[in-house]
Design a protein around this motif. Structure first.
Motif, PDB file in Angstrom:
ATOM      1  N   GLY A 118       0.811  -0.985   0.035  1.00  0.00           N
ATOM      2  CA  GLY A 118      -0.017   0.057   0.007  1.00  0.00           C
ATOM      3  C   GLY A 118       0.879   1.069   0.074  1.00  0.00           C
ATOM      4  O   GLY A 118       1.887   1.164  -0.304  1.00  0.00           O
ATOM      5  N   TRP A 119       0.210   2.359   0.308  1.00  0.00           N
ATOM      6  CA  TRP A 119       0.972   3.766   0.418  1.00  0.00           C
ATOM      7  C   TRP A 119       1.406   3.898   1.785  1.00  0.00           C
ATOM      8  O   TRP A 119       2.664   4.274   2.105  1.00  0.00           O
TER       9      TRP A 119
ATOM     10  N   LYS B  58       3.157  -1.798  -3.606  1.00  0.00           N
ATOM     11  CA  LYS B  58       2.279  -0.624  -3.598  1.00  0.00           C
ATOM     12  C   LYS B  58       0.844  -0.907  -3.968  1.00  0.00           C
ATOM     13  O   LYS B  58      -0.122  -0.060  -4.262  1.00  0.00           O
ATOM     14  N   ASP B  59       0.547  -2.159  -4.039  1.00  0.00           N
ATOM     15  CA  ASP B  59      -0.724  -2.849  -4.464  1.00  0.00           C
ATOM     16  C   ASP B  59      -2.032  -2.530  -3.555  1.00  0.00           C
ATOM     17  O   ASP B  59      -2.825  -2.694  -3.859  1.00  0.00           O
ATOM     18  N   GLY B  60      -1.746  -2.428  -2.190  1.00  0.00           N
ATOM     19  CA  GLY B  60      -2.904  -2.336  -1.281  1.00  0.00           C
ATOM     20  C   GLY B  60      -3.004  -3.518  -0.632  1.00  0.00           C
ATOM     21  O   GLY B  60      -2.277  -4.678  -1.006  1.00  0.00           O
TER      22      GLY B  60
ATOM     23  N   SER C 171      -7.849  -2.019   0.283  1.00  0.00           N
ATOM     24  CA  SER C 171      -7.469  -0.710   0.753  1.00  0.00           C
ATOM     25  C   SER C 171      -6.135  -0.216   0.385  1.00  0.00           C
ATOM     26  O   SER C 171      -5.220  -0.924   0.081  1.00  0.00           O
ATOM     27  N   LEU C 172      -5.985   1.147   0.170  1.00  0.00           N
ATOM     28  CA  LEU C 172      -4.539   1.815  -0.212  1.00  0.00           C
ATOM     29  C   LEU C 172      -3.874   2.096   1.041  1.00  0.00           C
ATOM     30  O   LEU C 172      -2.599   1.828   1.069  1.00  0.00           O
ATOM     31  N   SER C 173      -4.310   2.706   2.181  1.00  0.00           N
ATOM     32  CA  SER C 173      -3.508   2.944   3.479  1.00  0.00           C
ATOM     33  C   SER C 173      -4.605   3.108   4.641  1.00  0.00           C
ATOM     34  O   SER C 173      -5.684   2.610   4.417  1.00  0.00           O
TER      35      SER C 173
ATOM     36  N   ARG D 186      -9.673   3.758   0.420  1.00  0.00           N
ATOM     37  CA  ARG D 186     -10.103   2.985  -0.752  1.00  0.00           C
ATOM     38  C   ARG D 186      -9.933   3.912  -2.017  1.00  0.00           C
ATOM     39  O   ARG D 186      -9.689   4.915  -1.812  1.00  0.00           O
ATOM     40  N   THR D 187      -9.286   3.277  -3.164  1.00  0.00           N
ATOM     41  CA  THR D 187      -9.027   3.868  -4.106  1.00  0.00           C
ATOM     42  C   THR D 187     -10.226   4.892  -4.746  1.00  0.00           C
ATOM     43  O   THR D 187      -9.887   5.748  -5.639  1.00  0.00           O
TER      44      THR D 187
ATOM     45  N   ASP E 182      -8.464  10.911  -4.216  1.00  0.00           N
ATOM     46  CA  ASP E 182      -7.213  10.177  -4.219  1.00  0.00           C
ATOM     47  C   ASP E 182      -6.515  10.014  -2.679  1.00  0.00           C
ATOM     48  O   ASP E 182      -5.515  10.915  -2.365  1.00  0.00           O
TER      49      ASP E 182
END
Length: 388
Positions: free
Chosen positions: A286-287, A312-314, A338-340, A355-356, A380
């Motif tokens: 993720g980020w 970086k895929d989440g 989820s991203l972060s 979420r993206t 974003d």
């Protein structure tokens, strides 16, 4: 001719009606103030989270949403602009929010101006700005450690990248630049000791620099190599537990760095206990992949499809780690990819997963139960910062 006469008669009728209306209602209603402005509390509740929206589709128009993730509705409390690959950093000691950002005189071209904008927490109005010299502030996708505070939050540290790397030390009280410090081969800033910072370096070491009373650099202290850049590098955004930064690596090792002294110290690492069910294996991804609550538990965003290049895929789960016992406490299955993630600093913390699609999913951190979705608060949501 008959049609023209009818149109003239209709126009005269309208004029007569208008005149009659003016006589019947000679005083128009007073204008209402638009918009109606409400103030926020000077110190934000622990359930509020800053959600940084990089806004990929319009980078000069980035922003940060201030969201109460504990509220059943009306979650969005405010918003401030964060322009052009900017960074946001709320103060914990004064009623100010700091934003490092970049402007061009022709929006996307022309003369460049880098600034720190100072926002009032109550009114969300800009209080002041400090111009950063040289047009060299690092412009890249949001990383929280490109803007940090030191010296009891009296000074700001701005990471520069041209691609030569350096740090600008800014006096927030005096609204002036104190120094520029070259950091060859090193990146980002981690506040260290009473007045200084550490940076992670490309050879796997870290360099710590103490600052004197004038904000000038003292001798640099460089550690032994500990960050396996080639095989298992660290994500560069840590979870802070007091003055200890917990970093997680691409393959799932946790490492503690003590930033309390004048020079940072590596406290060693341990592996997140492996779990079955990955395809091919569980890895952090993720980020913003790691966070901590006020009790010191760590939360790591995990991806079951962990491979080289998946960092970086989440992820689909958040794993809760007790770093003292080096154990996996629980696994929180996320409703959406989820991203972060970010844990609030409440006594009973919530876990927020971005979420993206710009929405936030909120979970009870103690039980893992899903609480609510805060829908489409930003475009974003790259990073989040819990109010403290």
């Amino acid at each position: 001719m008959a049609r023209v006469d009818r149109m003239a008669a209709f126009a005269m009728l309208l004029m007569s009606a208008s005149a009659a209306g003016a006589q019947n209602f000679p005083q128009p209603l007073p204008e209402e103030p638009v918009p109606t402005v409400s103030e926020l509390p000077e110190r934000y509740p622990d359930s509020w989270v800053f959600v940084h929206d990089l806004h990929f589709n319009s980078l000069p128009d980035g922003r940060a949403a201030i969201v109460d993730v504990a509220a059943a509705n009306h979650n969005l409390r405010g918003q401030i602009p964060v322009a052009q690959f900017g960074n946001i950093l709320p103060s914990t000691t004064r009623a100010e929010i700091y934003v490092s950002e970049t402007f061009y005189s022709r929006l996307t071209r022309g003369d460049r101006t880098d600034v720190i904008t100072i926002w009032d927490t109550k009114t969300l109005a800009p209080k002041d700005e400090i111009v950063l010299p040289g047009g060299k502030r690092g412009l890249f996708v949001t990383l929280r450690n490109s803007l940090q505070l030191t010296n009891d939050e009296k000074w700001a540290l701005v990471f520069n990248f041209t691609p030569g790397s350096s740090v600008t030390v800014v006096d927030l009280d005096g609204r002036k630049i104190l120094s520029d410090i070259d950091l060859p081969g090193c990146s980002l800033v981690y506040p260290t000791g009473p007045r200084g910072f550490t940076s992670l370096c490309a050879d796997g070491t870290m360099t710590s620099i103490a600052l004197d009373a004038a904000g000038k650099a003292g001798p640099a202290v460089t550690s032994e190599a500990f960050n396996d850049i080639d095989d298992d590098p660290l994500f560069m955004t840590p979870a802070m537990v007091g003055r200890t930064g917990w970093f997680v690596s691409f393959k799932g090792n946790l490492r503690a760095i003590d930033f309390a002294g004048a020079a940072a110290k590596d406290l060693g690492s341990f592996a997140i206990p492996p779990q079955a069910g990955g395809e091919p294996e569980w890895r952090p991804a993720g980020w913003q992949v790691i966070s901590a609550d006020r009790a010191g538990l760590l939360y790591v965003l995990m991806n079951p499809k962990g491979v080289e290049g998946s960092h970086k895929d989440g992820g689909t789960e958040a794993w809760v780690i007790d770093p003292k016992a080096k154990t996996l406490v629980r696994r929180i299955a996320l409703k959406n990819h989820s991203l972060s993630i970010e844990a609030t600093q409440q006594q009973k913390p919530l876990l927020v997963a971005s979420r993206t699609d710009g929405s936030l999913d909120v979970y009870d951190a103690a039980s893992g139960a899903f609480v609510r979705t805060v829908a489409s608060v930003v475009h974003d949501p790259m990073t989040m910062t819990a109010a403290r």
